[in-house]
Design a protein around this motif. Structure first.
Motif, PDB file in Angstrom:
ATOM      1  N   ALA A 124      -1.316  39.403  -5.439  1.00 13.69           N
ATOM      2  CA  ALA A 124       0.043  39.899  -5.165  1.00 13.69           C
ATOM      3  C   ALA A 124       0.066  41.379  -4.781  1.00 13.69           C
ATOM      4  O   ALA A 124       0.883  41.800  -3.957  1.00 13.69           O
ATOM      5  N   THR A 125      -0.825  42.174  -5.369  1.00 12.57           N
ATOM      6  CA  THR A 125      -0.872  43.603  -5.061  1.00 12.57           C
ATOM      7  C   THR A 125      -1.109  43.805  -3.564  1.00 12.57           C
ATOM      8  O   THR A 125      -0.448  44.615  -2.912  1.00 12.57           O
ATOM      9  N   ILE A 126      -2.082  43.075  -3.045  1.00  5.54           N
ATOM     10  CA  ILE A 126      -2.460  43.224  -1.638  1.00  5.54           C
ATOM     11  C   ILE A 126      -1.373  42.622  -0.740  1.00  5.54           C
ATOM     12  O   ILE A 126      -0.998  43.197   0.289  1.00  5.54           O
ATOM     13  N   GLU A 127      -0.849  41.479  -1.151  1.00  3.77           N
ATOM     14  CA  GLU A 127       0.223  40.823  -0.381  1.00  3.77           C
ATOM     15  C   GLU A 127       1.422  41.750  -0.235  1.00  3.77           C
ATOM     16  O   GLU A 127       2.012  41.841   0.854  1.00  3.77           O
ATOM     17  N   ALA A 128       1.782  42.442  -1.313  1.00  3.29           N
ATOM     18  CA  ALA A 128       2.947  43.338  -1.271  1.00  3.29           C
ATOM     19  C   ALA A 128       2.739  44.435  -0.230  1.00  3.29           C
ATOM     20  O   ALA A 128       3.643  44.748   0.550  1.00  3.29           O
ATOM     21  N   VAL A 129       1.547  45.014  -0.210  1.00  2.00           N
ATOM     22  CA  VAL A 129       1.240  46.066   0.766  1.00  2.00           C
ATOM     23  C   VAL A 129       1.371  45.507   2.183  1.00  2.00           C
ATOM     24  O   VAL A 129       2.000  46.112   3.063  1.00  2.00           O
ATOM     25  N   LEU A 130       0.823  44.316   2.399  1.00  2.00           N
ATOM     26  CA  LEU A 130       0.859  43.700   3.734  1.00  2.00           C
ATOM     27  C   LEU A 130       2.291  43.360   4.157  1.00  2.00           C
ATOM     28  O   LEU A 130       2.667  43.570   5.312  1.00  2.00           O
ATOM     29  N   ILE A 169       6.406  44.578  -7.781  1.00  2.00           N
ATOM     30  CA  ILE A 169       5.459  45.501  -7.143  1.00  2.00           C
ATOM     31  C   ILE A 169       5.872  45.771  -5.695  1.00  2.00           C
ATOM     32  O   ILE A 169       5.755  46.899  -5.193  1.00  2.00           O
ATOM     33  N   LEU A 170       6.415  44.750  -5.031  1.00  2.00           N
ATOM     34  CA  LEU A 170       6.953  44.944  -3.673  1.00  2.00           C
ATOM     35  C   LEU A 170       8.085  45.978  -3.716  1.00  2.00           C
ATOM     36  O   LEU A 170       8.131  46.908  -2.900  1.00  2.00           O
ATOM     37  N   ALA A 171       8.973  45.828  -4.685  1.00  2.00           N
ATOM     38  CA  ALA A 171      10.098  46.767  -4.832  1.00  2.00           C
ATOM     39  C   ALA A 171       9.603  48.168  -5.177  1.00  2.00           C
ATOM     40  O   ALA A 171      10.127  49.160  -4.666  1.00  2.00           O
ATOM     41  N   ALA A 172       8.583  48.250  -6.031  1.00  2.00           N
ATOM     42  CA  ALA A 172       8.063  49.560  -6.433  1.00  2.00           C
ATOM     43  C   ALA A 172       7.491  50.295  -5.226  1.00  2.00           C
ATOM     44  O   ALA A 172       7.728  51.497  -5.041  1.00  2.00           O
ATOM     45  N   LEU A 173       6.753  49.584  -4.393  1.00  2.00           N
ATOM     46  CA  LEU A 173       6.174  50.207  -3.194  1.00  2.00           C
ATOM     47  C   LEU A 173       7.273  50.589  -2.206  1.00  2.00           C
ATOM     48  O   LEU A 173       7.299  51.706  -1.682  1.00  2.00           O
ATOM     49  N   ALA A 174       8.190  49.653  -1.946  1.00  2.00           N
ATOM     50  CA  ALA A 174       9.250  49.907  -0.966  1.00  2.00           C
ATOM     51  C   ALA A 174      10.149  51.059  -1.420  1.00  2.00           C
ATOM     52  O   ALA A 174      10.433  51.979  -0.644  1.00  2.00           O
ATOM     53  N   ALA A 175      10.574  51.019  -2.679  1.00  2.00           N
ATOM     54  CA  ALA A 175      11.498  52.043  -3.183  1.00  2.00           C
ATOM     55  C   ALA A 175      10.836  53.416  -3.243  1.00  2.00           C
ATOM     56  O   ALA A 175      11.517  54.444  -3.187  1.00  2.00           O
ATOM     57  N   SER A 176       9.499  53.433  -3.334  1.00  2.00           N
ATOM     58  CA  SER A 176       8.773  54.705  -3.334  1.00  2.00           C
ATOM     59  C   SER A 176       8.571  55.238  -1.923  1.00  2.00           C
ATOM     60  O   SER A 176       8.040  56.330  -1.745  1.00  2.00           O
ATOM     61  N   LEU A 213       4.925  44.843   3.517  1.00  2.00           N
ATOM     62  CA  LEU A 213       5.693  46.042   3.861  1.00  2.00           C
ATOM     63  C   LEU A 213       5.226  46.666   5.175  1.00  2.00           C
ATOM     64  O   LEU A 213       5.746  47.692   5.595  1.00  2.00           O
ATOM     65  N   GLY A 214       4.238  46.043   5.818  1.00  2.00           N
ATOM     66  CA  GLY A 214       3.728  46.614   7.054  1.00  2.00           C
ATOM     67  C   GLY A 214       2.777  47.763   6.827  1.00  2.00           C
ATOM     68  O   GLY A 214       2.485  48.545   7.730  1.00  2.00           O
ATOM     69  N   ALA A 215       2.297  47.883   5.588  1.00  2.00           N
ATOM     70  CA  ALA A 215       1.336  48.936   5.259  1.00  2.00           C
ATOM     71  C   ALA A 215      -0.080  48.360   5.289  1.00  2.00           C
ATOM     72  O   ALA A 215      -0.259  47.157   5.465  1.00  2.00           O
ATOM     73  N   ILE A 216      -1.065  49.236   5.119  1.00  2.00           N
ATOM     74  CA  ILE A 216      -2.465  48.835   5.281  1.00  2.00           C
ATOM     75  C   ILE A 216      -3.209  48.959   3.956  1.00  2.00           C
ATOM     76  O   ILE A 216      -3.349  50.076   3.435  1.00  2.00           O
TER      77      ILE A 216
END
Ligand code: PLP
Length: 402
Positions: free
Chosen positions: A89-95, A65-72, A97-100
């Motif tokens: 994990a969903t929320i952790e991945a966003v955090l 999910i981290l990769a999916a967000l970053a690659a997008s 990446l420096g996103a909100i």
């Protein structure tokens, strides 16, 4: 845990193929590996089931999910709409990446609703991270309408919904990219593992590089490969991929049996407790059927039902409302942004007060929800016994509303 219920010589065979070559690494070593490529085969098997154009096996669903967000293209300062009911994990991945993360309402599908998403949109909203929960799927037609209307990026955390589909399209493939988890608790397991999927070549390439320190995997000398971007190590090992491959081959059969067992149990309960409701499945035929989701009339009655089941020693269910991992009420560490270090989120303008979120619909839905894990190995007697216990407990708590 349907995957782990079926575990045997098929998994052993795939693992032994790897052990016999000693090449535990998924890339390179062409000569020594004797044409054994388990990560690649695992990816092909996932593509076969889901119809994804591209798949990348990684070290976990969280990494996926981290990769999916970053690659997008989700990054610093971007607002990402997320549900309050998911695995953390969903929320952790966003955090990370420096996103909100911006929390929005779910509905009886147990997933974000189109209405909930629309209410959470601000001028800084970049993406929606939709999570398909409990083996089912979100109401995709209405969600795709909202995403299109507001020109948002859609990324899917299908950690719990591998092999689930909506009107013929598999979860994870409605937006830019998605991720499945193959941890120990999912429909199929690799021990630890995940698979990133997308239909877009550029997004796939970004994920491929991102999950291996930026390596472009061209040529046969790893030390001389180019690094188009910075990445990290989210690689899967050949041993984990071998298990994931054998398990994934079992999924079509597991899904069929799950659906049959779920329907059997659900019918027994419905026949005797007419007023009981279930979570909403926008496409019942696409259900991966890992959970039977009962909706009690309210939180208080759900709690009484759970207490009664515990008293009687009935196991195999989850009350997510008080579960530490899956519902926001228990996520004090996230709400207070407790990290060991300084993170982007500590400096960003957050449009919500995480400690005073108003999500009444989500509170109501999760307060009412009691989920029973469907087992693929159940006998008819075992299902009859469980149904009897559920029916008796339901009748006992529901007299209070009559
Ligand atoms: C299991 C799960 C994950 C994380 O997967 P891991 O493989 O354990 O890292 C992410 N999101 C959801 C919704 C999950 O259920």
């Amino acid at each position: 845990m349907p995957g782990t219920e079926k575990f045997g010589k098929e998994e052993l065979k795939e693992v032994m193929d790897v052990m016999n070559t000693g090449i535990l690494f998924r890339y390179n070593h062409e000569v020594q590996r004797n044409n054994i490529w388990k990560a690649r085969e695992f990816e092909e098997e996932v593509k076969k089931i889901t119809g994804a154009k591209y798949a990348l096996a990684v070290s976990s669903g969280s990494a996926g999910i981290l990769a999916a967000l970053a690659a997008s293209g989700v990054g610093y300062g971007d607002e990402v709409i997320v549900p309050p009911f998911t695995f953390a994990a969903t929320i952790e991945a966003v955090l990370f990446l420096g996103a909100i993360p911006v929390f929005a309402e779910i509905d009886e599908t147990l997933c974000l609703s189109a209405e909930g998403i629309e209410k959470a949109i601000t001028p800084k909203t970049k993406a929606v991270c939709l999570v398909h929960m409990c083996g089912g799927m979100a109401d995709m037609d209405s969600i795709l309408d909202v995403v299109k209307k507001h020109n948002l990026l859609l990324v899917e955390d299908a950690g719990q919904a591998f092999a689930a589909s909506y009107k013929g399209t598999y979860t994870g493939l409605f937006g830019k990219a998605g991720s499945y988890s193959f941890d120990f608790f999912k429909i199929a397991t690799a021990g630890e593992g995940g698979v990133f999927v997308t239909n877009d070549e550029h997004t796939y390439k970004m994920a491929e590089y991102f999950c291996d320190h930026g390596h472009n995997h061209e040529g046969n000398n790893r030390g001389m490969e180019q690094h188009p971007i910075v990445g990290f190590n989210f690689r899967i090992s050949e041993l984990h991929a071998a298990v994931g491959l054998a398990q994934t081959r079992r999924v079509p059969e597991i899904k069929t049996i799950n659906q049959k067992n779920k329907r059997y149990l659900q019918n027994l309960i419905k026949n005797e407790v007419k007023e009981i409701e279930f979570s909403r499945l926008p496409d019942e035929s696409g259900d991966s059927a890992t959970f039977l989701n009962l909706m009690l009339p309210n939180t208080e009655l759900a709690q009484s039902f759970v207490d009664l089941l515990n008293q009687k020693g009935t196991g195999g269910f989850n009350y997510w409302y008080t579960n530490m991992y899956h519902f926001i009420n228990q996520w004090d560490h996230i709400k207070n942004l407790r990290f060991p270090n300084k993170m982007a989120i500590h400096y960003l303008p957050i449009p919500q007060d995480y400690n005073n979120l108003q999500l009444p619909k989500s509170q109501e839905v999760i307060g009412r929800l009691v989920s029973f894990g469907i087992r693929v190995s159940w006998t008819e007697e075992e299902m009859n016994k469980l149904a009897r216990e559920i029916i008796n407990a339901l009748k006992q708590v529901l007299v209070k509303v009559k």
